[in-house]
Design a protein around this motif. Sequence first.
Motif, PDB file in Angstrom:
ATOM      1  N   GLY A   1       0.834  -1.019   0.083  1.00 43.92           N
ATOM      2  CA  GLY A   1       0.039   0.012  -0.041  1.00 43.92           C
ATOM      3  C   GLY A   1       0.929   1.197   0.229  1.00 43.92           C
ATOM      4  O   GLY A   1       0.244   2.396   0.172  1.00 43.92           O
TER       5      GLY A   1
ATOM      6  N   CYS B   1      -0.296  -4.103  -9.087  1.00 43.90           N
ATOM      7  CA  CYS B   1      -1.068  -2.783  -8.835  1.00 43.90           C
ATOM      8  C   CYS B   1      -2.054  -3.048  -7.613  1.00 43.90           C
ATOM      9  O   CYS B   1      -2.327  -2.106  -6.978  1.00 43.90           O
ATOM     10  CB  CYS B   1      -1.918  -2.503  -9.848  1.00 43.90           C
TER      11      CYS B   1
ATOM     12  N   ASP C   1      -1.575  -3.772  -4.455  1.00 41.55           N
ATOM     13  CA  ASP C   1      -1.303  -3.368  -3.283  1.00 41.55           C
ATOM     14  C   ASP C   1      -0.557  -1.923  -3.496  1.00 41.55           C
ATOM     15  O   ASP C   1       0.048  -1.548  -2.538  1.00 41.55           O
ATOM     16  CB  ASP C   1      -0.286  -4.202  -2.575  1.00 41.55           C
ATOM     17  N   ALA C   2      -0.826  -1.326  -4.631  1.00 41.82           N
ATOM     18  CA  ALA C   2       0.089  -0.173  -4.788  1.00 41.82           C
ATOM     19  C   ALA C   2      -0.628   1.137  -4.226  1.00 41.82           C
ATOM     20  O   ALA C   2      -1.911   1.045  -3.926  1.00 41.82           O
ATOM     21  CB  ALA C   2       0.239   0.302  -6.337  1.00 41.82           C
ATOM     22  N   LYS C   3       0.070   2.106  -4.226  1.00 42.33           N
ATOM     23  CA  LYS C   3      -0.603   3.261  -3.432  1.00 42.33           C
ATOM     24  C   LYS C   3      -1.316   4.060  -4.615  1.00 42.33           C
ATOM     25  O   LYS C   3      -2.330   4.786  -4.375  1.00 42.33           O
ATOM     26  CB  LYS C   3       0.487   4.394  -2.985  1.00 42.33           C
ATOM     27  N   ALA C   4      -0.540   4.004  -5.950  1.00 41.23           N
ATOM     28  CA  ALA C   4      -1.034   4.830  -6.846  1.00 41.23           C
ATOM     29  C   ALA C   4      -0.299   4.360  -8.250  1.00 41.23           C
ATOM     30  O   ALA C   4       0.539   3.606  -7.871  1.00 41.23           O
ATOM     31  CB  ALA C   4      -0.613   6.405  -6.851  1.00 41.23           C
ATOM     32  N   VAL C   5      -0.851   4.479  -9.376  1.00 44.04           N
ATOM     33  CA  VAL C   5      -0.570   4.202 -10.531  1.00 44.04           C
ATOM     34  C   VAL C   5      -0.084   5.351 -11.409  1.00 44.04           C
ATOM     35  O   VAL C   5      -0.938   6.083 -11.742  1.00 44.04           O
ATOM     36  CB  VAL C   5      -1.236   3.114 -11.142  1.00 44.04           C
TER      37      VAL C   5
ATOM     38  N   HIS D   1      -6.077   2.315 -17.290  1.00 42.06           N
ATOM     39  CA  HIS D   1      -7.309   2.641 -16.481  1.00 42.06           C
ATOM     40  C   HIS D   1      -8.506   1.612 -16.812  1.00 42.06           C
ATOM     41  O   HIS D   1      -9.425   1.666 -16.144  1.00 42.06           O
ATOM     42  CB  HIS D   1      -7.625   4.070 -16.550  1.00 42.06           C
TER      43      HIS D   1
ATOM     44  N   ILE E   1      -7.247  -1.589 -14.609  1.00 40.05           N
ATOM     45  CA  ILE E   1      -6.928  -1.339 -13.229  1.00 40.05           C
ATOM     46  C   ILE E   1      -8.152  -0.610 -12.751  1.00 40.05           C
ATOM     47  O   ILE E   1      -8.432   0.585 -13.091  1.00 40.05           O
ATOM     48  CB  ILE E   1      -5.575  -0.893 -12.947  1.00 40.05           C
TER      49      ILE E   1
ATOM     50  N   LYS F   1      -7.813   2.261  -7.790  1.00 38.79           N
ATOM     51  CA  LYS F   1      -6.533   2.866  -7.664  1.00 38.79           C
ATOM     52  C   LYS F   1      -6.378   4.245  -8.084  1.00 38.79           C
ATOM     53  O   LYS F   1      -6.946   4.340  -9.328  1.00 38.79           O
ATOM     54  CB  LYS F   1      -5.210   2.080  -8.079  1.00 38.79           C
TER      55      LYS F   1
ATOM     56  N   ILE G   1      -5.002   6.808 -10.677  1.00 39.89           N
ATOM     57  CA  ILE G   1      -4.237   6.377 -11.911  1.00 39.89           C
ATOM     58  C   ILE G   1      -3.809   7.947 -12.452  1.00 39.89           C
ATOM     59  O   ILE G   1      -4.811   8.840 -12.626  1.00 39.89           O
ATOM     60  CB  ILE G   1      -5.010   5.671 -12.790  1.00 39.89           C
TER      61      ILE G   1
END
Lengths: 241, 362
Positions: B112, B146, B148-152, B178, B181, B184, B186
């Motif tokens: 995250g 993606c 567990d990502a904070k942002a893309v 987009h 995913i 999140k 983007i």
Amino acid sequence: MTTHHAPSPTGVDDDAVARAPSLKSIYVYEAPVRLWHWVNALAIVVLAVSGYFIGSPPPSVPGEASDNFLFGYIRFAHFAAAYVFAVGFLARLYWGLVGNDHSRELFSIPVLTGAYWREIGAMLKWYAFLRPYPNRYVGHNPLARISMFFAIFLGGIFMLVTGFALYGEGAQAGHWSHTLFTSWVLPLFGQSQTLHTWHHLGMWMIVLFVMVHVYAAVREDIMGRQSMISTMLSGYRMFKK
Amino acid sequence: MTETFYEVLRRQGITRRSFIKFCSLTASSLGLGSTFVPKIAHALETKPRTPVIWLHGLECTCCSESFIRSAHPLTKDVVLSMLSLDYDDTLMAAAGHQAEAIIEEVKKKYKGNYIVAVEGNPPLNEDGMFCIHGGRPFVEVLKETCADAKAVISWGACASYGCVQAAKPNPTRATPVHQVISGKPIVRVPGCPPIAEVMTGVVTYMLTFDRIPELDRQGRPKMFYGQRIHDKCYRRPHFDAGQFVEQWDDDAARRGYCLYKMGCKGPTTYNACSTVRWNGGVSFPIQSGHGCIGCSEDGFWDKGSFYDRVTDIKQFGIESNADKVGGTAAAVVGAGIAVHAGLSALSRARINHSQENQQGGN
């Protein structure tokens, strides 16, 4: 046979007037409708010509860039006429609310009325030379009404929305045209060039409408059973036979 | 604890003076005032570097090529160090299983709290088999990474819109990020490629303020994509004056007139080329005498010639555009009106004639 006498050089000929048949006339188009029609027609001419030049600019002007503003003036004419068109459109909408019944014909088509569609058929037959004379219509004839509904009412909305969205691109974020139109119209069309193309096609659609509209009005005036062009000047529709 | 940016920079022999210079330049390129310079410096001095996983889908690596040429004072070493670019298969030394293990590690360790930068896009046809990443379809790797990502960050036209591989008929069904995913934030940074300083500017903003920059409705950072190239073009005075290049080798071209008639897409393209420019501010296409091709706009491959301002309308044949379609329709309707008017006159004459005959008979 009555005897013919030479016409007076003054043009006064009360006898001839007394002998002439009387025409019936009905007051159809109120002053605001007539005023709007001609202002709108002028705005459309300016918009179409300036808009065409915006898409295909005239040959370059010589000299310093700072001495010239030709393309700027062409764009200004387009934007100014667009504001006239927009304000006129809103005023016309208002008059549709408070004016007489004929002032509302532009904004709807009676799709559920069978007689309306039969009259459309009658008009089509008239234009296909299958009837010697058309029926008499007090307001817009049914065919004119449906074409105006699509070309001027819906078409006008389309051109205003896409036009102000394009205008907002130059005016940029913060301007009302950007907030009200560009912000949602541009993502809707995907990108600016596509939006330009649609606006451009809209211009051609209105050009086609104007061609047919002018031809039909002139032809009806000559061959139909009611006055057309003078009606849009005086407001009175006269019935000939 | 991960090293801070500042520690990394100093370890690499970059002086504090150069570091502060970089902070000032970054502040100005982001449109921030001088009061933000210490804030940027402070952030870079104290914050642990945010790990970035840089994935490559269907792409040509032009985004990477642009990115590593970011020309502001502390060049590629700094930018790459800033990012803590933990995974980038075209730039990293590791390969094979070792490399792939890094993605898993980052995902676990910084759950995250890492950024996924995507260059290129996933093709969806044939279960994504047109783009294989580490033995698996890229679309699967992308979704997993993606998750567990904070942002893309969607780098370039490919990730943002689809670009050439998504041009009609798009045989592999290449799909922008987009659309694959969801859930999140983007950031779309379109362009083919995006401008190097725009890329580093977006990343620096995200690291400095710990949030994504303000985006427009298409998910692009407003600070770089808020205006059209046309709005800041240095040839704009020639446009307003009505002075246009008519041919590539004419006198107007030598005088540097507006390229509008040569199909320049500057008036329909949102990007920072006319302000930030390219190659360290040296030039940009219009300055070099060629119109903009609109590479940062959606579907720019499918809008007809790069040298035409009016989009092709394929439904009416390959060479059609709005003017040809409209002009043809007007000619047809005009001819129709002329014929109809002639027929009307004839028919009226015939009716009048027969009426006269009838009256004569009476």
